[in-house]
Scaffold this motif. Sequence first.
Motif, PDB file in Angstrom:
ATOM      1  N   LEU A  71      -3.989   2.867   2.281  1.00  0.00           N
ATOM      2  CA  LEU A  71      -2.828   2.853   3.171  1.00  0.00           C
ATOM      3  C   LEU A  71      -3.254   3.117   4.614  1.00  0.00           C
ATOM      4  O   LEU A  71      -2.837   2.415   5.544  1.00  0.00           O
ATOM      5  N   GLU A 100       0.829  -1.212   0.000  1.00  0.00           N
ATOM      6  CA  GLU A 100       0.000   0.000   0.000  1.00  0.00           C
ATOM      7  C   GLU A 100       0.858   1.254   0.000  1.00  0.00           C
ATOM      8  O   GLU A 100       0.532   2.235  -0.661  1.00  0.00           O
ATOM      9  N   ARG A 101       1.953   1.229   0.747  1.00  0.00           N
ATOM     10  CA  ARG A 101       2.870   2.373   0.757  1.00  0.00           C
ATOM     11  C   ARG A 101       3.460   2.596  -0.641  1.00  0.00           C
ATOM     12  O   ARG A 101       3.570   3.735  -1.108  1.00  0.00           O
ATOM     13  N   GLU A 102       3.854   1.497  -1.304  1.00  0.00           N
ATOM     14  CA  GLU A 102       4.428   1.599  -2.639  1.00  0.00           C
ATOM     15  C   GLU A 102       3.409   2.143  -3.639  1.00  0.00           C
ATOM     16  O   GLU A 102       3.736   3.006  -4.467  1.00  0.00           O
ATOM     17  N   TYR A 106       0.743   3.978  -3.047  1.00  0.00           N
ATOM     18  CA  TYR A 106       0.475   5.384  -2.768  1.00  0.00           C
ATOM     19  C   TYR A 106       1.611   6.260  -3.294  1.00  0.00           C
ATOM     20  O   TYR A 106       1.369   7.275  -3.963  1.00  0.00           O
TER      21      TYR A 106
END
Length: 133
Positions: free
Chosen positions: A33, A9-11, A13
């Motif tokens: 995220l 999710e971080r990637e 976003y």
Amino acid sequence: RYDEALVLEREIYAKRVAIASSDEQIVRSGGNLACGLLRVNRFVEAKTFLRELLPKARQSLGLNHNCTLNVEEWIATALHGDPDASSDDWHEAESLFLGALQRRRLVFGPTHPSTAWCEEDLSCVREKLAKLE
């Protein structure tokens, strides 16, 4: 496996922001995220991130957009979900849920599922506040 999902999710976003995706896609990815952060009880990080995301959602999508309302409700959830939540946190959560609920009723109507969920969340927060006071 939530931690693995959170990395993804971080990637996602970061890539949405980097390629200047639409504001709605960025806010939705940010919401995913944030939900991941809440799922693993990272309330402080979720609050900080969502407070940064909210102005973008309000400015680009408007106050009554579903994504904006979701961000407000997720902030409220992060506030009252934190085991270290203060009375002020609970009051802020109540205010956020109330504002979102009023706008959900106007936009989606009183019988829409997201309106009902917001009502339930507000009710739970008010029950807790009654016990605190």
